[in-house]
Design a protein around this motif. Sequence first.
Motif: not given
Length: 527
Positions: A382-394
């Motif tokens: 998905t188009v996604s991001w997060g702080i220290e998130s390894r499940v997000s695109a960024i």
Amino acid sequence: MLHSPTGTHQKSRLEEFTELLKDDHRVKVAGIDLDGILRGKVMVKSKFLSILESGFGFCSVIFGWDMHDKTYPEELSVSNAANGYRDIIAIPDLTTFRRIPWEDNIPFFLLSFYEPHTREPLAVCPRGLLKRVTDELATHGWEAMCGAEFEFFNFKETPESLASKGHHEPEALTPGMFGYSLLRPSLNQEYFYNVFDECRDFGVNIESFHTETGPGVFEAALSYDNATRMADMANLFKLSVKQLGMKQGIMPTFMAKPYSDQPGCSGHLHFSLRDIATKTNLFAASLNNNPSSSTAGTMNTNPANRTNPPSPVEEIDEATATAQAQPRQEWEDTVEGVEHMSQVMKWFTAGLLTGLPSIMAILAPNINSYKRLVENYWAPVTVSWGIESRVSAIRVIGPPQCDPKGTRLEMRVGGADINPHLAIAACLAMGLYGIKNKLPMPVGPTTAEAEVEMAHQAKGGNVKVKAERLPKSLKDSAMAMMEKDSIARKVLGDQFVDHYGATRLNEYRIWETAVTSWETKRYFELV
């Protein structure tokens, strides 16, 4: 080891390289095609020295055929039957001079390709595309810093043995799932350490090297460097591993998904921007009161008092001040870690997220790429991001996980099959697009709560999280890139998009008409 010529102010390039190559009689050169494959030749030293600055003719067919040397049925503008698969100009980049230690230290240079009549960079040359983006960053006083990580499976095979098996059921280098193992590398110690040591001597700097989970899987992280050197190192790393493996009867693969029931091979890229003059990381909020801290106090950023048009840096400063004065998005005050992101980093991330569907054909360039990008396999969809998130695109990385100067983002969509030059160029171009247009984040960050909601969404529930699904096939990605008003066209140019998009659609058409072993196994007897 990479050699940096010195003393060019005292002697000509010809004199300098005549001296550097005095004990050699042959030189290897190679350029990079759209699939990230190195195409080159060995030439006699006298020939090389004669074309040192003027360049030489190189058959344009490397941009008119696919990775198996089959010409595209659709005639593309750069190279086609109508123009006779003309020559383009190849000029060696002398800053890339290194020697190949496992080939008797033969001198090696990377090539860039140019239009014969205009001497302008060829629109579809991967090194040229990246240079165009880094040159634009330099007009702002910035340079891009990058890192690359590649996972790759290894097999006890040769090209001949694999072909004899019909490319079916290759024998894994080691059995089982054993990430970060200190035991498994001992089984193939010469190969493992040769990769680490020989790459160093080849000017490809590996920062860390370890086993990953999966049969015969290794992962290498390359040392952070500027965008151009990182792209070169990333491409040469793949070549190095393949050549070193072949010498020992080992075949590595950078396919995105070699096994249907195993995690795929990622090609994660790390990005930050820094001020060229001060080397300050522009993504780190604690290091920047504004993104042009090197010039703060020396420039007049008050529009009312200025007599000259604002510079790009001044425009960014003023936009940052305006953004900071405006109401913040709700998540900016509730999600831990966001405070470490500078405004420039937020704009860059927003641009990358906004343009992500438009450059998926670059980050996932092959049919097999999309077998990796499925739910529940540690690959973002998905188009996604997060702080220290390894499940997000960024994944946004900053304090306390690293020093402020190490603040950066990680693009996790790409697989190991990316063309590093194109992927880095596309990501940087999208990030710069976000900065120039002061884009807001199109979606809030992935948090622990959001991850639960996204999992619920995958099961058909109603959720609050806005998470656009990325294209699921190469055809969808190529069509998204080639749309009339796509962001890819705005930042990469029509000529590149039309040519590259057509090559991806050709790849899809080949797949669409192929009869696979799955089909024969399923239907041959019973239908």
